[in-house]
Design a protein around this motif. Sequence first.
Motif, PDB file in Angstrom:
ATOM      1  N   CYS A 110     -32.132   9.227  -0.865  1.00  0.00           N
ATOM      2  CA  CYS A 110     -32.628   8.760   0.450  1.00  0.00           C
ATOM      3  C   CYS A 110     -31.395   8.838   1.471  1.00  0.00           C
ATOM      4  O   CYS A 110     -30.365   8.235   1.187  1.00  0.00           O
ATOM      5  CB  CYS A 110     -33.104   7.255   0.191  1.00  0.00           C
ATOM      6  SG  CYS A 110     -33.827   6.614   1.732  1.00  0.00           S
ATOM      7  N   ILE A 111     -31.695   9.230   2.621  1.00  0.00           N
ATOM      8  CA  ILE A 111     -30.581   9.870   3.352  1.00  0.00           C
ATOM      9  C   ILE A 111     -30.888   9.055   4.722  1.00  0.00           C
ATOM     10  O   ILE A 111     -31.731   9.178   5.440  1.00  0.00           O
ATOM     11  CB  ILE A 111     -30.483  11.467   3.692  1.00  0.00           C
ATOM     12  CG1 ILE A 111     -30.286  11.972   2.457  1.00  0.00           C
ATOM     13  CG2 ILE A 111     -29.445  11.446   4.666  1.00  0.00           C
ATOM     14  CD1 ILE A 111     -30.345  13.658   2.422  1.00  0.00           C
ATOM     15  N   GLY A 112     -29.528   8.452   4.980  1.00  0.00           N
ATOM     16  CA  GLY A 112     -29.459   7.592   6.498  1.00  0.00           C
ATOM     17  C   GLY A 112     -28.695   7.979   7.364  1.00  0.00           C
ATOM     18  O   GLY A 112     -27.521   8.691   6.830  1.00  0.00           O
ATOM     19  N   GLY A 113     -28.798   7.838   8.470  1.00  0.00           N
ATOM     20  CA  GLY A 113     -27.812   8.225   9.678  1.00  0.00           C
ATOM     21  C   GLY A 113     -27.824   7.463  10.873  1.00  0.00           C
ATOM     22  O   GLY A 113     -28.747   6.351  11.016  1.00  0.00           O
ATOM     23  N   LEU A 114     -26.854   7.401  11.732  1.00  0.00           N
ATOM     24  CA  LEU A 114     -26.781   6.981  13.184  1.00  0.00           C
ATOM     25  C   LEU A 114     -27.221   8.107  14.219  1.00  0.00           C
ATOM     26  O   LEU A 114     -26.530   9.241  14.076  1.00  0.00           O
ATOM     27  CB  LEU A 114     -25.551   6.217  13.413  1.00  0.00           C
ATOM     28  CG  LEU A 114     -25.334   5.000  12.646  1.00  0.00           C
ATOM     29  CD1 LEU A 114     -23.771   4.683  13.017  1.00  0.00           C
ATOM     30  CD2 LEU A 114     -26.292   4.047  12.864  1.00  0.00           C
ATOM     31  N   ALA A 115     -28.330   7.841  14.906  1.00  0.00           N
ATOM     32  CA  ALA A 115     -28.862   8.967  15.698  1.00  0.00           C
ATOM     33  C   ALA A 115     -28.551   8.525  17.273  1.00  0.00           C
ATOM     34  O   ALA A 115     -28.589   7.400  17.765  1.00  0.00           O
ATOM     35  CB  ALA A 115     -30.112   9.165  15.408  1.00  0.00           C
ATOM     36  N   TRP A 116     -28.434   9.644  18.052  1.00  0.00           N
ATOM     37  CA  TRP A 116     -28.514   9.363  19.481  1.00  0.00           C
ATOM     38  C   TRP A 116     -29.124  10.595  20.239  1.00  0.00           C
ATOM     39  O   TRP A 116     -29.045  11.756  19.565  1.00  0.00           O
ATOM     40  CB  TRP A 116     -26.935   9.060  20.038  1.00  0.00           C
ATOM     41  CG  TRP A 116     -26.249  10.305  19.957  1.00  0.00           C
ATOM     42  CD1 TRP A 116     -25.907  11.274  20.770  1.00  0.00           C
ATOM     43  CD2 TRP A 116     -25.432  10.614  18.869  1.00  0.00           C
ATOM     44  NE1 TRP A 116     -24.653  12.234  20.179  1.00  0.00           N
ATOM     45  CE2 TRP A 116     -24.572  11.692  18.916  1.00  0.00           C
ATOM     46  CE3 TRP A 116     -25.321   9.959  17.415  1.00  0.00           C
ATOM     47  CZ2 TRP A 116     -23.854  12.371  18.027  1.00  0.00           C
ATOM     48  CZ3 TRP A 116     -24.530  10.588  16.344  1.00  0.00           C
ATOM     49  CH2 TRP A 116     -23.567  11.590  17.014  1.00  0.00           C
ATOM     50  N   GLU A 117     -29.314  10.470  21.451  1.00  0.00           N
ATOM     51  CA  GLU A 117     -30.198  11.764  22.286  1.00  0.00           C
ATOM     52  C   GLU A 117     -29.123  12.256  23.076  1.00  0.00           C
ATOM     53  O   GLU A 117     -28.842  13.392  23.144  1.00  0.00           O
ATOM     54  CB  GLU A 117     -31.545  11.182  22.668  1.00  0.00           C
ATOM     55  CG  GLU A 117     -32.282  10.796  21.701  1.00  0.00           C
ATOM     56  CD  GLU A 117     -33.631   9.969  22.352  1.00  0.00           C
ATOM     57  OE1 GLU A 117     -33.767  10.178  23.539  1.00  0.00           O
ATOM     58  OE2 GLU A 117     -34.126   9.485  21.700  1.00  0.00           O
TER      59      GLU A 117
END
Length: 241
Positions: A21-28
Amino acid sequence: MNKIKVLIVARTRTNNDQMRCIGGLAWEENEAQCYSVRLMNPRDLYRGRIIRRGFKGFWDTSAPYRIGDVWELTVRELEQKIPPHVEDVIVEDAILLKKIRVSEMYDRILYMLQKSRLPILWRGDPNNLFDGKIQFNKNGKGYIDKNNVSKCSTGFWLPDKNLYKSYDSNNKLCYRYKADNNRLYYIPYVGVFSKTPPVIKEGSLIRVSLSRWHRETEMCWLMISGWFEPPHPRLSCDLYG
């Protein structure tokens, strides 16, 4: 469809260590306005079951998304999200942009979290995690139930005390936190670090998450999926699996 940039911060073991299960911090546009995401594999979403019972979206262990990678992803939203797992996005396309050094991850993530539009950084003891919604059973394990659902299922924790490597009654690896009142908390470790130190030091940046809803108990269980220590010359990428 939407394009986002994502810094990978966690790879969690699941399905008897056969999947990730892969998690991240995202932004646009601006990484200082980041939010948490969980990357869903479109080839592994349902496994023949309805969404409430069988939603998975896990990845093979060979999946390319590694801790410290920065990706540009084309994602789509799920038609239905079941709280607290509101971070789920389905990955349709991916381009690797760069890799962040392990020694830079602590400062980079902490900066992003402090500027985040969402409160996904908690400090102090385990009772502060996930909007203070976490309950603890007699064995010191943390969970939420249907009567007390948090707003999210992933985030980061800056503990005010050391956590010590331990094992629960089922011989599963945990980290133990001892409160001022001597109460003990045991948080299972489910990440992929190839080396697990005897102590996670106070002030480390710990990535915490809540499991999927357990069908029998109707609970989501508190877990540790990894941590980042303040910059130190001996910190090595060998910590990562």
